[in-house]
Design an enzyme around this catalytic site. Sequence first.
Site, PDB file in Angstrom:
ATOM      1  N   GLY A  13       0.829  -1.191   0.000  1.00  0.00           N
ATOM      2  CA  GLY A  13       0.000   0.000   0.000  1.00  0.00           C
ATOM      3  C   GLY A  13       0.868   1.247   0.000  1.00  0.00           C
ATOM      4  N   THR A  14       0.466   2.244   0.744  1.00  0.00           N
ATOM      5  CA  THR A  14       1.198   3.513   0.763  1.00  0.00           C
ATOM      6  C   THR A  14       2.643   3.319   1.207  1.00  0.00           C
ATOM      7  OG1 THR A  14      -0.843   4.723   1.240  1.00  0.00           O
ATOM      8  CG2 THR A  14       1.230   5.828   1.747  1.00  0.00           C
ATOM      9  N   ALA A  34      24.806  -0.179   3.865  1.00  0.00           N
ATOM     10  CA  ALA A  34      24.452  -1.541   4.266  1.00  0.00           C
ATOM     11  C   ALA A  34      25.578  -2.528   3.996  1.00  0.00           C
ATOM     12  CB  ALA A  34      23.195  -1.983   3.527  1.00  0.00           C
ATOM     13  N   VAL A 134       6.617   3.311  15.541  1.00  0.00           N
ATOM     14  CA  VAL A 134       6.432   4.405  16.501  1.00  0.00           C
ATOM     15  C   VAL A 134       6.958   5.701  15.886  1.00  0.00           C
ATOM     16  CG1 VAL A 134       6.940   5.285  18.809  1.00  0.00           C
ATOM     17  CG2 VAL A 134       6.693   2.818  18.449  1.00  0.00           C
ATOM     18  N   ILE A 138      10.659   9.407  12.665  1.00  0.00           N
ATOM     19  CA  ILE A 138      11.519   9.797  13.786  1.00  0.00           C
ATOM     20  C   ILE A 138      12.219   8.543  14.320  1.00  0.00           C
ATOM     21  CG2 ILE A 138      11.603  10.873  16.065  1.00  0.00           C
ATOM     22  CD1 ILE A 138       8.954  12.243  15.414  1.00  0.00           C
ATOM     23  N   GLU A 192      -8.541   8.547   8.525  1.00  0.00           N
ATOM     24  CA  GLU A 192      -9.208   7.465   7.809  1.00  0.00           C
ATOM     25  C   GLU A 192     -10.721   7.717   7.741  1.00  0.00           C
ATOM     26  OE1 GLU A 192      -7.585   5.033   6.421  1.00  0.00           O
ATOM     27  OE2 GLU A 192      -5.607   5.393   7.293  1.00  0.00           O
ATOM     28  N   LYS A 207       1.536   2.963  20.496  1.00  0.00           N
ATOM     29  CA  LYS A 207       2.903   3.480  20.424  1.00  0.00           C
ATOM     30  C   LYS A 207       3.474   3.739  21.816  1.00  0.00           C
ATOM     31  CE  LYS A 207       1.649   5.662  16.059  1.00  0.00           C
ATOM     32  NZ  LYS A 207       1.283   6.932  15.395  1.00  0.00           N
TER      33      LYS A 207
END
Length: 431
Positions: A13-14, A34, A134, A138, A192, A207
């Site tokens: 999805g998004t 990486a 969470v 950030i 939503e 969270k």
Amino acid sequence: MTNDLRIAVAGVGTVGSGLIRLLEENADVIEGRAGRPLVVRAVSARNRGRDRGVDIDRFDWEDNPAALARRDDIDVVVELMGGSDGPARHLVETALQNGKPVVTANKALIAEHGAALARLADEKGLPFAYEAAVAGGIPIIKAVREGLSANRISRVYGILNGTCNYILTEMRNSGRDFDDVLKDAQELGYAEADPSFDVGGVDAAHKLAILASVCFGSEIDFAAVGIEGIQRISSVDIAYADEFGYRIKLLGVAEWIDGQVAQRVQPCLVRADTPIAKVEGVDNAIVTEANHVGRTMFEGPGAGAGPTASAVAADLVDIARRRNTPMFGLPSRRLTAASAYPPEKRRGHYYIRLNVLDRPGVIADVSAVLRDTEISIEQMLQRADHDDGGTAPVVVITHETTEARIMAALQRIEALDSIVETPHLLRIENF
């Protein structure tokens, strides 16, 4: 033999689409950090034919998400489907049981099943990463779990839901009421169609439960979070708060108090000149208080394709580098089984808004109840906005007291024949 980190993504999805774009657009930067390429090999989603703005036909497709976890050509599974149970939980458990690390953005899954998943990850010796669960982009989990690992953290609090922060910001800026601003938030994609998890405080509570466990080294306890949403906040409350020098924010607050954990998500008044009060719109912010570093604050976008995908990709980089930090900062066997701090013992100042009959003696009656419950008044505001015989608002700011005394006082105040609607209570947090 390939050196690629071969990735399966469940949920395109998004965030899933954003992750694919990010891994491609920043492939050279990510490979350098990486130590090897990060390559999506297979995906699964509800609707194969949906236009996502990225081409998923070049990846292998699995109708059953759990099949991703059983593939020999997959090194790590990324779960972006959401939901605390069902396919998401089954996929994650299957991946760990098949020896594959997991990355997720699923805060409900972690908050409600984190203890069991941490034990399974520890048993298998596998990373289970969830930075994106969470506060979106950030990097608060890494900051607390690694950057503050030498500190004892006594309190963590913050704005953990961008939808609520946007609504409260717009209510203050425009003077409009909750329902009106919520419609705008839905039209803009900030809320939503069913916004109950956001505006009801559940999303922020998920969270907060995660943050409390990471900060305090305690077993995650979502059921112990006191939850109150912003549905009852009116433009009147926001205007009065401003008049007293406060802003209203939906805050998650967790504290370590004498070996117990206090956790609450509630709309609160905070001083307008504090940093947390100045976080506006859809941004999130988290503040930690620790014994050696002191107070730290992290602020930024708490949702959206780019920020959330950024956090997912950062976890993938850690896995590519073979870093394996315990889910909550400590091995699951060492997490403290801390009990919940009784909410009635909370101490603080309170905002009480009453709608009373505009007649002599009402203030004296209210003051008598507060006196009898040992609550002193710091400020009081009364406005006779109607003709005699009508109603008038009364707002009280109390001195510090306990939650138990406030609740006892409100019960007695509501029983007065001069009170025409249920008293409205907000906590004041003096950070």
